[in-house]
Motif scaffolding. Structure first.
Motif, PDB file in Angstrom:
ATOM      1  N   THR A 197     -38.798  42.412 -10.320  1.00 25.66           N
ATOM      2  CA  THR A 197     -37.893  41.428  -9.721  1.00 25.66           C
ATOM      3  C   THR A 197     -37.043  40.753 -10.788  1.00 25.66           C
ATOM      4  OG1 THR A 197     -39.550  41.030  -8.012  1.00 25.66           O
ATOM      5  CG2 THR A 197     -37.768  39.443  -8.185  1.00 25.66           C
ATOM      6  N   LEU A 198     -37.640  40.467 -11.953  1.00 29.25           N
ATOM      7  CA  LEU A 198     -36.871  39.899 -13.063  1.00 29.25           C
ATOM      8  C   LEU A 198     -35.755  40.851 -13.488  1.00 29.25           C
ATOM      9  CD1 LEU A 198     -36.387  37.778 -15.253  1.00 29.25           C
ATOM     10  CD2 LEU A 198     -38.190  38.880 -16.612  1.00 29.25           C
ATOM     11  N   PHE A 199     -36.077  42.135 -13.601  1.00 30.20           N
ATOM     12  CA  PHE A 199     -35.050  43.130 -13.943  1.00 30.20           C
ATOM     13  C   PHE A 199     -33.921  43.105 -12.911  1.00 30.20           C
ATOM     14  CE2 PHE A 199     -38.741  45.960 -15.671  1.00 30.20           C
ATOM     15  CZ  PHE A 199     -38.873  45.126 -16.765  1.00 30.20           C
ATOM     16  N   GLN A 200     -34.310  42.971 -11.634  1.00 33.85           N
ATOM     17  CA  GLN A 200     -33.320  43.015 -10.568  1.00 33.85           C
ATOM     18  C   GLN A 200     -32.364  41.835 -10.635  1.00 33.85           C
ATOM     19  OE1 GLN A 200     -34.995  43.103  -6.629  1.00 33.85           O
ATOM     20  NE2 GLN A 200     -33.008  43.282  -5.609  1.00 33.85           N
ATOM     21  N   THR A 201     -32.880  40.653 -10.992  1.00 32.50           N
ATOM     22  CA  THR A 201     -31.988  39.490 -11.082  1.00 32.50           C
ATOM     23  C   THR A 201     -30.926  39.717 -12.147  1.00 32.50           C
ATOM     24  OG1 THR A 201     -33.365  38.293 -12.705  1.00 32.50           O
ATOM     25  CG2 THR A 201     -33.801  37.891 -10.370  1.00 32.50           C
ATOM     26  N   ILE A 202     -31.313  40.332 -13.259  1.00 28.54           N
ATOM     27  CA  ILE A 202     -30.343  40.581 -14.329  1.00 28.54           C
ATOM     28  C   ILE A 202     -29.354  41.653 -13.902  1.00 28.54           C
ATOM     29  CG2 ILE A 202     -30.082  41.393 -16.706  1.00 28.54           C
ATOM     30  CD1 ILE A 202     -32.810  40.132 -17.308  1.00 28.54           C
ATOM     31  N   ALA A 203     -29.856  42.724 -13.304  1.00 26.33           N
ATOM     32  CA  ALA A 203     -28.974  43.796 -12.840  1.00 26.33           C
ATOM     33  C   ALA A 203     -28.020  43.301 -11.754  1.00 26.33           C
ATOM     34  CB  ALA A 203     -29.803  44.975 -12.323  1.00 26.33           C
ATOM     35  N   ASN A 204     -28.482  42.325 -10.937  1.00 24.91           N
ATOM     36  CA  ASN A 204     -27.659  41.760  -9.868  1.00 24.91           C
ATOM     37  C   ASN A 204     -26.741  40.644 -10.345  1.00 24.91           C
ATOM     38  OD1 ASN A 204     -28.961  43.424  -8.070  1.00 24.91           O
ATOM     39  ND2 ASN A 204     -30.003  41.804  -6.943  1.00 24.91           N
ATOM     40  N   ALA A 244     -39.220  36.291  -9.832  1.00 24.70           N
ATOM     41  CA  ALA A 244     -38.679  36.776 -11.108  1.00 24.70           C
ATOM     42  C   ALA A 244     -39.160  35.927 -12.276  1.00 24.70           C
ATOM     43  CB  ALA A 244     -37.157  36.783 -11.058  1.00 24.70           C
ATOM     44  N   LEU A 245     -39.344  34.636 -12.058  1.00 24.58           N
ATOM     45  CA  LEU A 245     -39.718  33.728 -13.142  1.00 24.58           C
ATOM     46  C   LEU A 245     -41.213  33.446 -13.211  1.00 24.58           C
ATOM     47  CD1 LEU A 245     -36.783  31.179 -12.968  1.00 24.58           C
ATOM     48  CD2 LEU A 245     -37.200  32.883 -14.722  1.00 24.58           C
ATOM     49  N   SER A 246     -41.963  33.878 -12.215  1.00 21.48           N
ATOM     50  CA  SER A 246     -43.401  33.643 -12.230  1.00 21.48           C
ATOM     51  C   SER A 246     -44.048  34.401 -13.386  1.00 21.48           C
ATOM     52  CB  SER A 246     -44.016  34.093 -10.896  1.00 21.48           C
ATOM     53  OG  SER A 246     -45.420  33.939 -10.912  1.00 21.48           O
ATOM     54  N   GLN A 279     -33.981  52.812 -18.937  1.00 19.51           N
ATOM     55  CA  GLN A 279     -34.865  53.513 -18.003  1.00 19.51           C
ATOM     56  C   GLN A 279     -35.928  52.564 -17.460  1.00 19.51           C
ATOM     57  OE1 GLN A 279     -36.263  57.692 -18.456  1.00 19.51           O
ATOM     58  NE2 GLN A 279     -38.291  56.793 -18.748  1.00 19.51           N
ATOM     59  N   LEU A 280     -36.465  51.688 -18.306  1.00 23.87           N
ATOM     60  CA  LEU A 280     -37.497  50.744 -17.883  1.00 23.87           C
ATOM     61  C   LEU A 280     -36.957  49.748 -16.865  1.00 23.87           C
ATOM     62  CD1 LEU A 280     -40.279  49.225 -18.238  1.00 23.87           C
ATOM     63  CD2 LEU A 280     -39.127  47.925 -20.059  1.00 23.87           C
ATOM     64  N   THR A 281     -35.772  49.195 -17.127  1.00 27.03           N
ATOM     65  CA  THR A 281     -35.277  48.046 -16.373  1.00 27.03           C
ATOM     66  C   THR A 281     -34.219  48.368 -15.328  1.00 27.03           C
ATOM     67  OG1 THR A 281     -33.509  47.602 -17.968  1.00 27.03           O
ATOM     68  CG2 THR A 281     -35.682  46.597 -18.398  1.00 27.03           C
ATOM     69  N   ASN A 282     -33.553  49.507 -15.470  1.00 27.05           N
ATOM     70  CA  ASN A 282     -32.394  49.860 -14.644  1.00 27.05           C
ATOM     71  C   ASN A 282     -31.244  48.871 -14.834  1.00 27.05           C
ATOM     72  OD1 ASN A 282     -31.219  51.775 -12.894  1.00 27.05           O
ATOM     73  ND2 ASN A 282     -31.514  50.432 -11.137  1.00 27.05           N
ATOM     74  N   ILE A 283     -31.254  48.149 -15.949  1.00 28.97           N
ATOM     75  CA  ILE A 283     -30.155  47.256 -16.306  1.00 28.97           C
ATOM     76  C   ILE A 283     -29.164  48.039 -17.163  1.00 28.97           C
ATOM     77  CG2 ILE A 283     -29.490  45.178 -17.592  1.00 28.97           C
ATOM     78  CD1 ILE A 283     -32.368  44.150 -17.064  1.00 28.97           C
ATOM     79  N   PRO A 284     -27.886  48.076 -16.789  1.00 27.50           N
ATOM     80  CA  PRO A 284     -26.907  48.739 -17.659  1.00 27.50           C
ATOM     81  C   PRO A 284     -26.825  48.009 -18.999  1.00 27.50           C
ATOM     82  CG  PRO A 284     -25.989  48.335 -15.468  1.00 27.50           C
ATOM     83  CD  PRO A 284     -27.271  47.559 -15.550  1.00 27.50           C
ATOM     84  N   ILE A 285     -26.937  48.733 -20.098  1.00 29.26           N
ATOM     85  CA  ILE A 285     -26.873  48.138 -21.433  1.00 29.26           C
ATOM     86  C   ILE A 285     -25.537  48.520 -22.057  1.00 29.26           C
ATOM     87  CG2 ILE A 285     -27.968  47.917 -23.683  1.00 29.26           C
ATOM     88  CD1 ILE A 285     -29.723  46.898 -21.437  1.00 29.26           C
ATOM     89  N   ASP A 286     -24.648  47.540 -22.203  1.00 24.69           N
ATOM     90  CA  ASP A 286     -23.307  47.803 -22.702  1.00 24.69           C
ATOM     91  C   ASP A 286     -23.265  47.991 -24.217  1.00 24.69           C
ATOM     92  OD1 ASP A 286     -22.011  47.108 -20.068  1.00 24.69           O
ATOM     93  OD2 ASP A 286     -22.894  45.167 -20.555  1.00 24.69           O
TER      94      ASP A 286
END
Length: 507
Positions: free
Chosen positions: A309-316, A450-452, A144-151
């Motif tokens: 933005t960091l979350f987005q790089t991982i999700a992308n 994302a890295l800043s 929920q925090l990151t919107n990254i799918p966690i397998d």
């Protein structure tokens, strides 16, 4: 805290024999995720990234845990003392390991622990508290925090860290100054050390020893260095030749783990370890989620600028390491180089349909996506039914980048006999700028942003961990003579000098 566990899996793939897998399978405890981590989407070539939530539990569920973690607490349940999202790219060429501060305050979803029946509604709380309701609830909170799918997830407790680090023979770590943190009992002189057992746990749990001097910054910098060193050691060690040593290591690792049912067997763990092992150390980037002090409670933190933005790089599924792998992109002000420089890729787009301007439409889409503006558009010599992308020898990666941008499946991509990349549009694709039914890559995130402030460290870095120069040691710290402190506290290096009576954690 779970850092060495993932490294152990890599070693199992190299040294374990099938003859004792049945026993090891019986060691593993697995829990269903119940879909709480979301669903990963495949890329245009049918490949999917892997995202694993690594958790170090602060549970005092056994006498061994109580002894290692301090006085046992009554009530309150276990919490995620450590949380890292390990992202392995779809093409297995790179990885990102992102730490989430344990004291992060955020919105948490409602959840029920199917093993205990405990339930809780939606609320705002520290993210590590979700583990009280089971690992699947912790996964749901991170998703929920990151919107990254966690397998998948992997969880280990205090005693597990000690047993695994002993079994692996210790991990080499260097600190740049003398350090003593009475809270975790870590005490090391400046220079290199091999950390085993309790010393490894003390290093991973130190709150005040390293630059940043808190649970939310200093602790993660040490953990990233430890994980990088552990993986480098095991990758360089090669196949173990001592079956007894292999058995002890595998037995300790599997007994220490709780995993999701998708990893609930040695065979499944080895498959994951094999994927991890494909990624060179220099293509792994360690980061800490950006955070700022919580205005309502300065002991806690909230999401900071750049985190989304960091979350987005991982999700992308975007790489955060350079093409050479010598430095992580966040280590300097240099730009992030993607594996394929789109600007150098020219494409000849040909319209094999009866629809006017199809080639021009697709060409403009490619140019907008960053491909070479010298690309051309024209009509095919004859009508075609099926869209194909052909490429010359040595240009496979460039062709895959084109196909991924347009959502063209890998079955439509093949090596040709010409000397340029040619996209021939067939009557199966008469409208739109993405191939019908596809899921093309999302728009890339800004990797600089994302890295800043994310404290990036490359997996190939071998430098010493920086000891904090702040006065992070409390004036009431156990083991520090009261006459030696000031009301403002002291640095970890001063604490080391003033505690000769305290034994070092490692020689």
């Amino acid at each position: 805290m779970v850092a060495i566990t993932l490294s152990v899996l890599v070693l199992i793939t190299a040294g374990a024999g099938w003859w004792f897998y049945e026993h090891l399978n019986g060691n593993i405890h697995s829990v269903s995720l119940d879909g709480k981590g979301g669903t990963e989407k495949a890329d245009a070539f049918g490949r999917t990234p892997i995202n694993v939530l690594l958790m170090g539990s602060d549970s005092r569920g056994s006498a061994a845990d109580c002894k290692l973690g301090g006085a046992c607490e009554s009530g309150g349940g276990e919490r995620a003392d450590v949380e890292m999202v390990v992202h392995i790219s779809a093409d297995r060429s790179n990885a990102t390991v992102m730490s989430i501060p344990r004291d992060l305050v955020t919105s948490l979803p409602p959840c029920t622990d199917k093993e205990t029946g405990q339930s809780i509604g939606a609320r705002t709380d520290m993210i590590n508290s979700a583990l009280t309701y089971g690992p699947a609830c912790q996964v749901a909170a991170v998703h929920q925090l990151t919107n990254i799918p966690i397998d998948h997830f992997m969880k280990v407790d205090f005693a597990g860290v000690v047993s695994i680090s002993d079994a692996v023979g210790g991990v080499g770590i260097c600190v740049d100054k003398n350090v003593y943190d009475p809270s975790s009992h870590l005490k090391l002189s400046a220079g290199p050390h091999t950390l085993k057992g309790v010393a490894a746990l003390e290093f991973l749990r130190t709150r005040h020893g390293f630059t940043g001097g808190s649970d939310n910054v200093g602790r993660t910098s040490g953990q990233h260095a430890f994980l990088g060193a552990a993986m480098a050691k095991l990758k360089s060690a090669g196949t173990l030749t001592d079956p007894t040593a292999v058995y002890g290591l595998a037995d300790a690792a599997t007994k220490a783990l709780t995993v999701d049912d998708g990893l609930g067997s040695v065979k499944k763990l080895i498959s994951l370890a094999s994927d991890v092992n494909k990624v060179p150390s220099t293509r792994i980037t360690f980061v800490t989620m950006q955070n700022v002090p919580d205005p309502a409670n300065r002991a806690h933190v909230v999401q900071g600028p750049g985190a989304a933005t960091l979350f987005q790089t991982i999700a992308n599924d975007q790489s955060l390491t350079t093409a050479t792998g010598k430095k992580s992109a966040g280590s300097s002000a240099t730009s992030t180089t993607q594996p394929v420089d789109k600007g150098s890729v020219a494409v000849d787009v040909e319209n094999g349909t009866s629809t006017p301007n199809r080639a021009s439409t697709i060409l403009q889409q490619l140019i907008r996506a960053g491909f070479n503006s010298a690309s051309t558009a024209g009509n095919a010599s004859t009508p075609v039914t099926t869209t194909t992308l052909t490429y010359p020898q040595g240009k496979s990666a460039q062709a895959k980048a084109v196909a991924s941008t347009l959502g063209l499946p890998t079955s439509h991509v093949k090596q040709g006999s010409g000397n340029q990349i040619v996209l021939l549009i067939g009557s199966d694709w008469t409208t739109g700028t993405t191939y019908p039914g596809s899921h093309p890559s999302a728009a890339p995130a800004d990797t600089h942003k994302a890295l800043s402030g994310a404290l990036a460290r490359n997996g190939g870095d071998s430098g010493c961990v920086h000891v904090s120069t702040d006065r992070t040691i409390s004036v009431t710290a156990e083991g520090i003579p009261t006459t030696a402190v000031t009301k403002w506290g002291i640095t970890p290096t001063t604490a080391y000098a003033r505690s000769p009576h305290v034994k070092d954690s490692a020689p």
